[in-house]
Design a protein around this motif. Structure first.
Motif, PDB file in Angstrom:
ATOM      1  N   GLU A  40      -1.884   6.530 -15.817  1.00  0.00           N
ATOM      2  CA  GLU A  40      -2.760   7.058 -14.771  1.00  0.00           C
ATOM      3  C   GLU A  40      -3.179   5.960 -13.802  1.00  0.00           C
ATOM      4  O   GLU A  40      -3.290   6.184 -12.595  1.00  0.00           O
ATOM      5  N   ALA A  41      -3.397   4.759 -14.331  1.00  0.00           N
ATOM      6  CA  ALA A  41      -3.812   3.645 -13.468  1.00  0.00           C
ATOM      7  C   ALA A  41      -2.750   3.326 -12.424  1.00  0.00           C
ATOM      8  O   ALA A  41      -3.072   3.044 -11.264  1.00  0.00           O
ATOM      9  N   LEU A  42      -1.482   3.383 -12.809  1.00  0.00           N
ATOM     10  CA  LEU A  42      -0.402   3.033 -11.880  1.00  0.00           C
ATOM     11  C   LEU A  42      -0.020   4.189 -10.964  1.00  0.00           C
ATOM     12  O   LEU A  42       0.067   4.016  -9.745  1.00  0.00           O
ATOM     13  N   PHE A  43       0.195   5.359 -11.537  1.00  0.00           N
ATOM     14  CA  PHE A  43       0.770   6.453 -10.765  1.00  0.00           C
ATOM     15  C   PHE A  43      -0.249   7.339 -10.058  1.00  0.00           C
ATOM     16  O   PHE A  43       0.121   8.127  -9.189  1.00  0.00           O
ATOM     17  N   VAL A  44      -1.537   7.228 -10.422  1.00  0.00           N
ATOM     18  CA  VAL A  44      -2.554   8.097  -9.821  1.00  0.00           C
ATOM     19  C   VAL A  44      -3.620   7.308  -9.066  1.00  0.00           C
ATOM     20  O   VAL A  44      -3.963   7.632  -7.931  1.00  0.00           O
ATOM     21  N   ASN A  45      -4.127   6.255  -9.682  1.00  0.00           N
ATOM     22  CA  ASN A  45      -5.303   5.565  -9.137  1.00  0.00           C
ATOM     23  C   ASN A  45      -5.008   4.216  -8.478  1.00  0.00           C
ATOM     24  O   ASN A  45      -5.938   3.465  -8.195  1.00  0.00           O
ATOM     25  N   SER A  46      -3.751   3.925  -8.235  1.00  0.00           N
ATOM     26  CA  SER A  46      -3.400   2.568  -7.804  1.00  0.00           C
ATOM     27  C   SER A  46      -3.344   2.365  -6.299  1.00  0.00           C
ATOM     28  O   SER A  46      -3.199   1.226  -5.843  1.00  0.00           O
ATOM     29  N   ALA A  47      -3.456   3.429  -5.506  1.00  0.00           N
ATOM     30  CA  ALA A  47      -3.214   3.302  -4.062  1.00  0.00           C
ATOM     31  C   ALA A  47      -4.085   2.225  -3.420  1.00  0.00           C
ATOM     32  O   ALA A  47      -3.581   1.367  -2.675  1.00  0.00           O
ATOM     33  N   GLY A  48      -5.382   2.237  -3.706  1.00  0.00           N
ATOM     34  CA  GLY A  48      -6.284   1.271  -3.086  1.00  0.00           C
ATOM     35  C   GLY A  48      -5.923  -0.164  -3.427  1.00  0.00           C
ATOM     36  O   GLY A  48      -5.834  -1.028  -2.549  1.00  0.00           O
ATOM     37  N   ALA A  49      -5.685  -0.431  -4.710  1.00  0.00           N
ATOM     38  CA  ALA A  49      -5.370  -1.791  -5.144  1.00  0.00           C
ATOM     39  C   ALA A  49      -4.018  -2.251  -4.597  1.00  0.00           C
ATOM     40  O   ALA A  49      -3.873  -3.396  -4.151  1.00  0.00           O
ATOM     41  N   LEU A  50      -3.027  -1.362  -4.611  1.00  0.00           N
ATOM     42  CA  LEU A  50      -1.689  -1.744  -4.140  1.00  0.00           C
ATOM     43  C   LEU A  50      -1.675  -1.962  -2.629  1.00  0.00           C
ATOM     44  O   LEU A  50      -0.986  -2.870  -2.136  1.00  0.00           O
ATOM     45  N   ILE A  51      -2.419  -1.148  -1.893  1.00  0.00           N
ATOM     46  CA  ILE A  51      -2.497  -1.346  -0.443  1.00  0.00           C
ATOM     47  C   ILE A  51      -3.208  -2.661  -0.136  1.00  0.00           C
ATOM     48  O   ILE A  51      -2.812  -3.400   0.774  1.00  0.00           O
ATOM     49  N   ALA A  52      -4.247  -2.975  -0.913  1.00  0.00           N
ATOM     50  CA  ALA A  52      -4.947  -4.249  -0.718  1.00  0.00           C
ATOM     51  C   ALA A  52      -4.003  -5.422  -0.956  1.00  0.00           C
ATOM     52  O   ALA A  52      -3.988  -6.398  -0.193  1.00  0.00           O
ATOM     53  N   LEU A  53      -3.184  -5.331  -2.016  1.00  0.00           N
ATOM     54  CA  LEU A  53      -2.214  -6.395  -2.298  1.00  0.00           C
ATOM     55  C   LEU A  53      -1.158  -6.470  -1.200  1.00  0.00           C
ATOM     56  O   LEU A  53      -0.733  -7.555  -0.793  1.00  0.00           O
ATOM     57  N   PHE A  54      -0.748  -5.293  -0.712  1.00  0.00           N
ATOM     58  CA  PHE A  54       0.218  -5.245   0.389  1.00  0.00           C
ATOM     59  C   PHE A  54      -0.344  -5.962   1.613  1.00  0.00           C
ATOM     60  O   PHE A  54       0.350  -6.732   2.279  1.00  0.00           O
ATOM     61  N   LEU A  55      -1.621  -5.712   1.920  1.00  0.00           N
ATOM     62  CA  LEU A  55      -2.247  -6.341   3.079  1.00  0.00           C
ATOM     63  C   LEU A  55      -2.367  -7.853   2.888  1.00  0.00           C
ATOM     64  O   LEU A  55      -2.233  -8.619   3.850  1.00  0.00           O
ATOM     65  N   LEU A  56      -2.624  -8.289   1.663  1.00  0.00           N
ATOM     66  CA  LEU A  56      -2.681  -9.728   1.402  1.00  0.00           C
ATOM     67  C   LEU A  56      -1.308 -10.363   1.645  1.00  0.00           C
ATOM     68  O   LEU A  56      -1.202 -11.422   2.272  1.00  0.00           O
ATOM     69  N   CYS A  57      -0.267  -9.713   1.135  1.00  0.00           N
ATOM     70  CA  CYS A  57       1.098 -10.224   1.358  1.00  0.00           C
ATOM     71  C   CYS A  57       1.434 -10.244   2.839  1.00  0.00           C
ATOM     72  O   CYS A  57       2.059 -11.188   3.337  1.00  0.00           O
ATOM     73  N   ALA A  58       1.019  -9.183   3.553  1.00  0.00           N
ATOM     74  CA  ALA A  58       1.276  -9.123   4.988  1.00  0.00           C
ATOM     75  C   ALA A  58       0.483 -10.193   5.728  1.00  0.00           C
ATOM     76  O   ALA A  58       0.981 -10.820   6.676  1.00  0.00           O
TER      77      ALA A  58
END
Length: 334
Positions: A40-58
């Motif tokens: 659930e953490a990865l496939f349902v609730n991860s959008a905020g954290a993954l987008i934040a990591l994406f923005l850091l990489c960007a």
């Protein structure tokens, strides 16, 4: 199986296919992946954290030479989307019937939906077709989250007075900080910049799926044709306006069109406005479901519109920096 190759042949496929898959599962089997722990953490609730990591990489790909361009692009998109959405809202108020509706649409729903954009969808699209400064422009676009710009539009129209408390500078900083951290790291160490560059593209399908798990196709039915129409207007009016302005500015117009969406948090805007001014309370419930329908409609329609534009856009004549961006392979240069 050549799954990656197949997805890359679909314009925006790395984003739209996982997003629609997540939305389908959430609509017809919402509890399938809501089983707790890592799943659930990865496939349902991860959008905020993954987008934040994406923005850091960007952010790590931004050098001191292109930070100004990122701010200029973000501010341009923010203003263009607000003007386009507010203009349609003003027309709706001017031509509303005796029940306060414009072709069945609630004017406040139009403004809320058309001036607020889905940051995750923007990041996913720009992650495939844009550059580092296009991704970083999201830090400025975060200003349209929530009811702040809707309230500004209503104030301009004289529909209500200015109400404090809708916009938080802390919320804005919270969006900006991952980009700043990435930018600092990337400028301090070019090897770290190259390392973080590898993370951006990989994250897109994962947070796109998680975004889809927040979409329910039932919202389209509840919002009715009026809600769908708001979503269509959002994509084609604000998306096209961004496309045209970016083309005039000789920036990648695909990036300009990527703001043609409605964010999920815009669903709360009608009720927030009604809480500040009871005059809006009568239509707040109807406006809420219409904004929800617009959110789902734009999440489906915008990637399709982007695919249409990608196939018909020639970047010849864009600035040298922007012309390096590819438009079909899913690869971008940083």
């Amino acid at each position: 199986m050549k799954i990656k190759h197949t997805l890359e042949r679909i314009p925006g496929g790395m984003m739209i296919v996982p997003l629609l898959l997540g939305a389908t599962i959430n609509t017809f089997a919402p509890d399938l992946l809501r089983i707790g722990n890592f799943t659930e953490a990865l496939f349902v609730n991860s959008a905020g954290a993954l987008i934040a990591l994406f923005l850091l990489c960007a952010g790590a790909q931004i050098t001191l030479s292109n930070v100004g361009t990122a701010a200029a692009k973000g501010a341009t998109l923010l203003v263009v989307k607000w003007i386009a959405g507010a203009a349609v809202g003003l027309l709706a108020y001017a031509m509303a019937d005796s029940g306060g509706l414009f072709f069945g649409m609630v004017p406040i729903a139009i403004i809320a939906a058309m001036t607020n954009s889905n940051g995750g969808l923007y990041v996913a699209i720009v992650g495939q077709y844009g550059r580092a400064d296009d991704k970083a422009a999201y830090s400025i676009l975060a200003l349209n989250d929530g009811p702040f710009l809707t309230m500004i539009a209503l104030t301009v129209f004289g529909a209500m007075g200015f109400v404090e408390g809708f916009f938080s500078i802390i919320s804005f900083v919270a969006v900006l900080l991952p980009i700043v951290v990435g930018m600092v790291l990337g400028n301090l160490d070019h090897e770290l910049r190259a390392f973080l560059a590898k993370g951006s593209d990989m994250l897109i399908p994962f947070f796109a799926f998680a975004l889809g798990m927040g979409i329910n196709f039932q919202a389209i039915i509840e919002g009715g044709l009026a809600g769908i129409l708001i979503g269509i207007l959002t994509v084609f009016v604000t998306g096209t306006a961004g496309y045209i302005v970016f083309r005039v500015m000789k920036w990648n117009p695909i990036v300009g069109a990527s703001e043609g969406s409605t964010a999920g948090n815009a669903v709360a805007t009608p009720m927030a406005i009604a809480a500040a001014n009871p005059l809006f309370g009568q239509l707040a419930d109807l406006a809420t479901v219409q904004v929800a329908a617009s959110t789902v409609t734009t999440a489906i329609l915008l990637p399709i519109y982007i695919s249409f534009l990608v196939r018909r856009t020639d970047l010849t004549g864009m600035t040298d920096q922007q012309a390096e961006t590819t438009t079909g392979s899913g690869e971008t240069t940083a």
